[in-house]
Structure formats: structure tokens, C-alpha cells
Design an enzyme around this catalytic site. Sequence first.
Site, PDB file in Angstrom:
ATOM      1  N   ASN A  62       0.861  -1.205   0.038  1.00  8.75           N
ATOM      2  CA  ASN A  62      -0.084   0.112  -0.089  1.00  8.75           C
ATOM      3  C   ASN A  62       0.824   1.103   0.006  1.00  8.75           C
ATOM      4  O   ASN A  62       2.009   1.256   0.743  1.00  8.75           O
ATOM      5  CB  ASN A  62      -1.006  -0.018   1.138  1.00  8.75           C
ATOM      6  CG  ASN A  62      -0.349  -0.272   2.482  1.00  8.75           C
ATOM      7  OD1 ASN A  62       0.580  -0.914   2.558  1.00  8.75           O
ATOM      8  ND2 ASN A  62      -1.148   0.535   3.330  1.00  8.75           N
ATOM      9  N   GLU A  75      -3.244  -4.306  -2.951  1.00  9.75           N
ATOM     10  CA  GLU A  75      -3.640  -5.424  -3.836  1.00  9.75           C
ATOM     11  C   GLU A  75      -3.656  -4.788  -5.389  1.00  9.75           C
ATOM     12  O   GLU A  75      -3.133  -5.316  -6.442  1.00  9.75           O
ATOM     13  CB  GLU A  75      -5.121  -5.957  -3.753  1.00  9.75           C
ATOM     14  CG  GLU A  75      -5.085  -6.499  -2.254  1.00  9.75           C
ATOM     15  CD  GLU A  75      -5.413  -5.753  -1.279  1.00  9.75           C
ATOM     16  OE1 GLU A  75      -4.821  -4.629  -1.098  1.00  9.75           O
ATOM     17  OE2 GLU A  75      -6.468  -5.955  -0.364  1.00  9.75           O
ATOM     18  N   CYS A 112     -10.600  -4.372   0.066  1.00  8.91           N
ATOM     19  CA  CYS A 112     -11.728  -3.481  -0.041  1.00  8.91           C
ATOM     20  C   CYS A 112     -12.525  -3.758  -1.317  1.00  8.91           C
ATOM     21  O   CYS A 112     -11.885  -4.539  -2.169  1.00  8.91           O
ATOM     22  CB  CYS A 112     -11.140  -2.132  -0.029  1.00  8.91           C
ATOM     23  SG  CYS A 112     -10.384  -1.820  -1.568  1.00  8.91           S
ATOM     24  N   CYS A 115     -10.671  -3.210  -4.590  1.00  6.84           N
ATOM     25  CA  CYS A 115      -9.702  -4.212  -5.027  1.00  6.84           C
ATOM     26  C   CYS A 115     -10.476  -5.340  -5.530  1.00  6.84           C
ATOM     27  O   CYS A 115      -9.825  -6.098  -6.353  1.00  6.84           O
ATOM     28  CB  CYS A 115      -8.871  -4.495  -3.755  1.00  6.84           C
ATOM     29  SG  CYS A 115      -7.706  -3.049  -3.527  1.00  6.84           S
TER      30      CYS A 115
HETATM   31  N1  THU Z   1      -5.422  -1.197   2.351  1.00  9.17           N
HETATM   32  C1  THU Z   1      -4.967  -2.147   1.519  1.00  9.17           C
HETATM   33  O1  THU Z   1      -3.638  -1.749   1.083  1.00  9.17           O
HETATM   34  N2  THU Z   1      -5.685  -2.788   1.160  1.00  9.17           N
HETATM   35  C2  THU Z   1      -6.777  -3.283   1.506  1.00  9.17           C
HETATM   36  O2  THU Z   1      -7.504  -4.284   0.745  1.00  9.17           O
HETATM   37  C3  THU Z   1      -7.503  -2.403   2.484  1.00  9.17           C
HETATM   38  C4  THU Z   1      -6.745  -1.288   2.987  1.00  9.17           C
HETATM   39  C5  THU Z   1      -4.566  -0.047   2.891  1.00  9.17           C
HETATM   40  C6  THU Z   1      -4.944   1.265   2.565  1.00  9.17           C
HETATM   41  C7  THU Z   1      -4.291   2.179   3.487  1.00  9.17           C
HETATM   42  O3  THU Z   1      -3.032   2.444   3.303  1.00  9.17           O
HETATM   43  C8  THU Z   1      -4.269   1.124   4.848  1.00  9.17           C
HETATM   44  O4  THU Z   1      -4.546  -0.097   4.424  1.00  9.17           O
HETATM   45  C9  THU Z   1      -5.285   1.599   5.961  1.00  9.17           C
HETATM   46  O5  THU Z   1      -6.733   1.398   5.172  1.00  9.17           O
END
Ligand code: THU
Length: 159
Positions: A62, A75, A112, A115
Site C-alpha cells: 500500500n 492489491e 476492500c 480491490c
Molecule cells: N489497504 C490495503 O492496502 N488493502 C486493502 O484491501 C484495504 C486497505 C490499505 C490502505 C491504507 O493504506 C491502509 O491499508 C489502511 O486503510
Amino acid sequence: MTDRHLTIDYIEYTSVEEMEPQDRELVAAALEARSGSYSPYSHFQVGAALRLEDGTIVKGANQENAAYPSGLCAERTAMFAAGALHPDLAFDTLAIVGADHGVVCDDPATPCGACRQVMAEYQGKGGRPLKVILVGKDRIYKFARVDDLLPFIFDSLKA
Ligand code: THU
């Protein structure tokens, strides 16, 4: 009127040792991928590792931004990189792990909605099921296809 029911199938592992060697390798890659997380705002590090049809593994993490919506989940970072670098290779399996302040969450972090939608698109593009592995410290889930995480996938060709 008809009452209908949907069943979602997935495998739950209590340890990575129970998994196939290829999946174990992908879980290890997702854990490693967390080192690329840029998460100064949430301190939640997410690592993703995507196996392509030829065995290539593409990692993502992320990426956050002071203007919050400009950031991107792990993702999608991995999937867009793979889509751009290897446009002719179908996606085989995506492993995801979340860690809060550096500690892997007990339960798997679940992707989420945005994604899941992107997974669905690439599954369609590849013309084969995209498997998804969600990694937690205490349990690991494996889904055989994106449909089990996103039922009623939107398909503009069918709409
Ligand atoms: N995040 C992801 O990388 N993938 C997900 O499916 C949900 C959330 C990240 C986004 C943000 O940088 C951190 O997790 C907190 O929400």
C-alpha cells in the site's frame, strides 16, 4: 417469488505448513512485500504477492498520500504493476497480508470493494479463475475464485 441462497466456499488453514508449496511461497512473498509499504498515516502495512500463469511473482504494497484518496491499496498496486508489465499473462493467485504497526493481524485482512472489483476485471481478462489467499497470524483463507469474494460480479458484456 423465490427465496434463493448463495454459498461461499473457502478453505481455512491454521498454519502455512498445511498449504501447497507454491502457495507457501506466495504467502512468504506477500509477507516480504510489506517492506514496500508507505503508510505514514495509517501505520497499517499491507503486502500483496501475485502469481502469474508462468509462475512470475509480482509484489505490491500500500502507498499512502497526504491527500488520502490519492493513495492505493497493496492489491491494486500489485495487479496494476502486473497488468502493465505482463499484459499477456493471466493472473493465477493473489496473496494478501495486513499488519498493524508491523504486527501481522490475527485474522486475515480482507480486501476492500474496489480491490475486489479490480480482481474481478483481471480474472475476466485472464479467462481463468483468480485464486485469492488472505493471510492472518492465526488463520489463512483460500478462495478458489474472485466470485467467492465478490458475488454477482458486474459484467458489462452481460448487462
Ligand atoms: N489497504 C490495503 O492496502 N488493502 C486493502 O484491501 C484495504 C486497505 C490499505 C490502505 C491504507 O493504506 C491502509 O491499508 C489502511 O486503510
